[in-house]
Design a protein around this motif. Structure first.
Motif, PDB file in Angstrom:
ATOM      1  N   HIS A   1       0.930  -1.135  -0.080  1.00  0.00           N
ATOM      2  CA  HIS A   1      -0.159   0.096  -0.082  1.00  0.00           C
ATOM      3  C   HIS A   1       0.959   1.397  -0.039  1.00  0.00           C
ATOM      4  O   HIS A   1       1.937   1.184   0.012  1.00  0.00           O
ATOM      5  N   PRO A   2       0.274   2.187  -0.202  1.00  0.00           N
ATOM      6  CA  PRO A   2       1.314   3.550  -0.318  1.00  0.00           C
ATOM      7  C   PRO A   2       2.275   3.841   0.910  1.00  0.00           C
ATOM      8  O   PRO A   2       3.128   4.327   0.769  1.00  0.00           O
ATOM      9  N   SER A   3       1.622   3.388   2.109  1.00  0.00           N
ATOM     10  CA  SER A   3       2.410   3.800   3.367  1.00  0.00           C
ATOM     11  C   SER A   3       2.798   2.527   4.312  1.00  0.00           C
ATOM     12  O   SER A   3       3.355   2.656   4.995  1.00  0.00           O
ATOM     13  N   THR A   4       2.393   1.246   3.864  1.00  0.00           N
ATOM     14  CA  THR A   4       2.717   0.045   4.379  1.00  0.00           C
ATOM     15  C   THR A   4       2.844  -1.035   3.629  1.00  0.00           C
ATOM     16  O   THR A   4       2.419  -0.971   2.381  1.00  0.00           O
ATOM     17  N   VAL A   5       3.232  -2.095   4.151  1.00  0.00           N
ATOM     18  CA  VAL A   5       3.243  -3.533   3.381  1.00  0.00           C
ATOM     19  C   VAL A   5       2.687  -4.406   4.355  1.00  0.00           C
ATOM     20  O   VAL A   5       2.850  -4.696   5.583  1.00  0.00           O
TER      21      VAL A   5
END
Length: 406
Positions: free
Chosen positions: A217-221
């Motif tokens: 995701h844009p800010s996490t995995v």
């Protein structure tokens, strides 16, 4: 009909890594003036790859500029970066690049190395299959400030990256298929010590686990494992799953390929004008037999040798390489095969016992030595190679004390 040759050089090297640097130096040691062209797919000129997962993280005085091999200035080679060679024509003795340039050669070296094995999540802003200097810079941007990075792979690159990150203000979860970290390489007592080193440094270890999927995701995995509940949430994911040799060019050109590009003791492929060396080359080793080696000593020594052979050397390549790793203040070196299931003779040489300075000998069913591990024992790889070359059966009596830490 072959494309028209727009440029020609006596020596063309495909690949821009440590092998290319060493080969250029080997050529220049025997041919002072001939033109050398290096065509590297990497965005950077040749650099020392091991530092990407070790020294650049642990030595604040060592910079990327220090890590540059200085190939062009040292050898006069024309080093071209971000160039992908798309075809080799052995009949016309040409290579063609993705930009449409065609280079003619008298002698060609394939030093194409390998590509990281893919994981279940594609590389992206927060997912890195770690291999290049660009990957190092990318991970640096994602690390630190107590961010959380999941590292998948418990072998050399995975453990080195985990150690580097934990020493740089980063929370780390290390996922390994081994029931004990290092268990596929080390005898059980040493593997347990190895795992405790990482746990003691603050690394969260998920042993006996494999990554089965995930989402970026844009800010996490999100990282899904094959057991133990739901997905891990992290700021970044590093995949250290090993490499596959880049043999596509050689195969398309009709050269012999097996586990790598097949070469003889003179590092020649099935075409006498084409050589191969480094991670991509399957070669006959006088001690190890037919093998392919992915470590830095092999890149440097085979690279130097292949350059000299391309420029007229007549003696075959006969160096048996060693490999090493350095994590959390401990360095280990080895020659041969490290198999955690093999019978071993362990010669620990200090009051610290397992994990202190010592030598581990790995034996086959006929009690012949197939691997030698030097744990915190420097400058003894030649002695280890000599032990490996001795094909007579061994036992504790013949091996203990044979290589000493002093």
């Amino acid at each position: 009909m072959a494309a028209e040759t727009t440029d020609r050089a006596p020596y063309v090297i495909v690949g821009g890594g440590m092998v290319a640097d060493a080969a250029a130096r080997g050529i220049r040691s025997r041919d002072a003036d001939a033109r050398i062209v290096v065509l590297g797919e990497d965005a950077d000129p040749p650099y020392t790859r091991p530092a990407l997962s070790k020294k650049l993280w642990t030595d604040p005085d060592f910079t990327e500029a220090d890590n540059d091999c200085g190939t062009a200035s040292a050898t006069g080679a024309e080093v071209r970066t971000s160039v992908r060679v798309t075809a080799v024509d052995t009949a016309a003795r040409t290579v063609t690049t993705d930009g449409g340039d065609v280079f003619g050669y008298e002698t060609l070296l394939l030093a194409t190395g390998g590509r990281p094995k893919a994981g279940p999540v594609e590389d992206g802003e927060r997912v890195i299959s770690f291999r290049t200097a660009q990957d190092y810079r990318h991970l640096r941007r994602l690390a630190g400030e107590q961010r959380h990075v999941v590292v998948v792979g418990g072998s050399y690159i995975g453990t080195e990256i985990a150690a580097a990150l934990i020493q740089n203000d980063t929370r780390v979860t290390l996922v390994t298929p081994d029931d004990v970290l290092g268990g596929s390489m080390f005898p059980p007592e040493l593997a347990l010590h190895f795992q405790r080193m990482f746990a003691g440094a603050g690394v969260t270890i998920r042993p006996g686990a494999r990554m089965t999927g995930g989402e970026a995701h844009p800010s996490t995995v999100l990282v899904q494992l094959d057991h133990d509940g739901g997905p891990l949430t992290a700021d970044a994911l590093v995949l250290g799953l090993g490499i596959a040799p880049s043999t596509e060019l050689a195969q398309a050109a009709g050269l012999a390929v097996d586990d790598g590009v097949v070469v003889d003791e003179f590092l020649r492929t099935s075409d006498p004008h084409v050589y191969a060396a480094g991670d991509v080359a399957q070669y006959p080793d006088r001690v190890l037999g037919t093998t392919r080696v992915e470590h830095v000593d092999n890149a440097k020594t085979m690279g130097q040798a292949v350059g000299e052979l391309m420029a007229g050397r007549t003696e075959p390549h006969d160096h048996t390489p060693y490999f090493y790793s350095q994590v959390l203040g401990t360095r280990y070196e080895a020659v041969g095969t490290l198999d955690g299931t093999a019978r071993t003779v362990q010669d620990w040489q200090s009051d610290d016992g397992v994990g202190g300075p010592g030598v581990v000998y790995y034996l086959d069913e006929e009690s012949r030595v197939t691997g030698v591990l030097l744990w915190a024992v420097p400058d003894k790889t030649d002695e280890a190679t000599a032990v490996l070359a001795d094909r007579t059966p061994q036992d504790e009596g013949s091996l203990r004390g044979r290589i000493t830490a002093g």
